[in-house]
Design a protein around this motif. Structure first.
Motif, PDB file in Angstrom:
ATOM      1  N   PRO A 181       2.518  -6.927  32.455  1.00 35.72           N
ATOM      2  CA  PRO A 181       3.233  -7.980  33.168  1.00 35.72           C
ATOM      3  C   PRO A 181       4.575  -8.270  32.507  1.00 35.72           C
ATOM      4  O   PRO A 181       4.699  -8.202  31.283  1.00 35.72           O
ATOM      5  N   ASN A 182       5.574  -8.575  33.327  1.00 34.88           N
ATOM      6  CA  ASN A 182       6.872  -8.931  32.757  1.00 34.88           C
ATOM      7  C   ASN A 182       6.841 -10.395  32.302  1.00 34.88           C
ATOM      8  O   ASN A 182       5.874 -11.127  32.544  1.00 34.88           O
ATOM      9  N   CYS A 232       8.732  -9.573  41.298  1.00 29.83           N
ATOM     10  CA  CYS A 232       8.820  -8.120  41.343  1.00 29.83           C
ATOM     11  C   CYS A 232       8.350  -7.557  40.001  1.00 29.83           C
ATOM     12  O   CYS A 232       8.736  -8.048  38.941  1.00 29.83           O
ATOM     13  N   LYS A 233       7.535  -6.513  40.058  1.00 29.38           N
ATOM     14  CA  LYS A 233       7.002  -5.896  38.841  1.00 29.38           C
ATOM     15  C   LYS A 233       8.005  -4.944  38.184  1.00 29.38           C
ATOM     16  O   LYS A 233       7.896  -4.646  37.003  1.00 29.38           O
ATOM     17  N   ALA A 234       8.969  -4.467  38.949  1.00 27.12           N
ATOM     18  CA  ALA A 234       9.948  -3.505  38.418  1.00 27.12           C
ATOM     19  C   ALA A 234      10.797  -4.159  37.335  1.00 27.12           C
ATOM     20  O   ALA A 234      11.051  -5.362  37.380  1.00 27.12           O
ATOM     21  N   PRO A 235      11.249  -3.376  36.373  1.00 24.24           N
ATOM     22  CA  PRO A 235      12.136  -3.924  35.347  1.00 24.24           C
ATOM     23  C   PRO A 235      13.537  -4.109  35.932  1.00 24.24           C
ATOM     24  O   PRO A 235      14.425  -3.275  35.748  1.00 24.24           O
ATOM     25  N   MET A 257      15.744 -17.660  45.087  1.00 22.07           N
ATOM     26  CA  MET A 257      15.916 -16.677  44.017  1.00 22.07           C
ATOM     27  C   MET A 257      16.916 -17.282  43.044  1.00 22.07           C
ATOM     28  O   MET A 257      18.117 -17.161  43.226  1.00 22.07           O
ATOM     29  N   LEU A 258      16.393 -17.928  42.027  1.00 24.69           N
ATOM     30  CA  LEU A 258      17.257 -18.665  41.105  1.00 24.69           C
ATOM     31  C   LEU A 258      17.625 -17.828  39.887  1.00 24.69           C
ATOM     32  O   LEU A 258      18.789 -17.721  39.544  1.00 24.69           O
ATOM     33  N   MET A 259      16.657 -17.286  39.183  1.00 24.03           N
ATOM     34  CA  MET A 259      16.837 -16.333  38.083  1.00 24.03           C
ATOM     35  C   MET A 259      17.834 -16.792  37.018  1.00 24.03           C
ATOM     36  O   MET A 259      18.561 -15.987  36.453  1.00 24.03           O
ATOM     37  N   ASP A 305      14.535 -17.433  34.016  1.00 30.19           N
ATOM     38  CA  ASP A 305      13.686 -16.234  34.016  1.00 30.19           C
ATOM     39  C   ASP A 305      14.441 -15.122  34.740  1.00 30.19           C
ATOM     40  O   ASP A 305      14.580 -15.161  35.955  1.00 30.19           O
ATOM     41  N   PRO A 306      14.937 -14.111  34.002  1.00 30.71           N
ATOM     42  CA  PRO A 306      15.842 -13.132  34.602  1.00 30.71           C
ATOM     43  C   PRO A 306      15.193 -12.049  35.462  1.00 30.71           C
ATOM     44  O   PRO A 306      15.890 -11.354  36.194  1.00 30.71           O
TER      45      PRO A 306
END
Length: 150
Positions: free
Chosen positions: A7-8, A45-48, A87-89, A92-93
């Motif tokens: 998990p990220n 999203c699970k992708a890096p 989508m704030l990011m 948490d990026p």
């Protein structure tokens, strides 16, 4: 998630694996521990990826199925009038959305009253219910059950 998936940081921050409501190839849907409104979720999203364009074609394609499932379940459970995908990011990026069901009248669940303090304007992310472990588990259980219904 498969055994080799890790998990990220965003998934972990939002309570992975206990808060996972649904798991997809490229996405995980998790209960948002602070319920801004009843049924608030985080779609991660699970992708890096730290920019939306980096998630890849498969993740973009799967987003249609995931959002359809989210809206089906939250329509039944919450009866929302509008739904916001934020989508704030900033903190948490990792690519993720805060999914906030919106409604003009309070909702009740398990002895708790959920008010949409920002209605009819933008959601007020500083308000809501900080769920305890018991309420989180109950919400996750109900959401998972609804997810499996087609």
């Amino acid at each position: 998630m498969g055994p080799s998936d890790t998990p990220n940081a965003t998934m972990t921050k939002f309570g992975f694996p206990e808060t996972v409501v649904a798991d997809y190839a490229a996405w995980t849907v998790q209960l948002r521990p602070k319920q801004v409104t009843f049924g608030s979720l985080v779609l991660v999203c699970k992708a890096p990826a730290t920019a939306f364009h980096q998630i890849g074609a498969a993740a973009f394609a799967e987003l249609e199925r995931v959002t359809t499932d989210i809206e089906r379940v939250l329509t039944k459970l919450v009866g929302y009038e509008r739904i916001n995908y934020l989508m704030l990011m900033m903190v948490d990026p990792d690519v993720h959305f805060h999914v906030i069901p919106r409604y003009s009248q309070p909702r009740a669940f398990s002895g708790s009253k959920f008010v949409d303090a920002g209605w009819p304007g933008p959601p007020d992310l500083k308000t809501g219910i900080d769920t305890d472990a018991a309420l989180r588990a109950e919400l996750v259980s109900v959401l998972r059950t609804e997810w499996t219904k087609r």
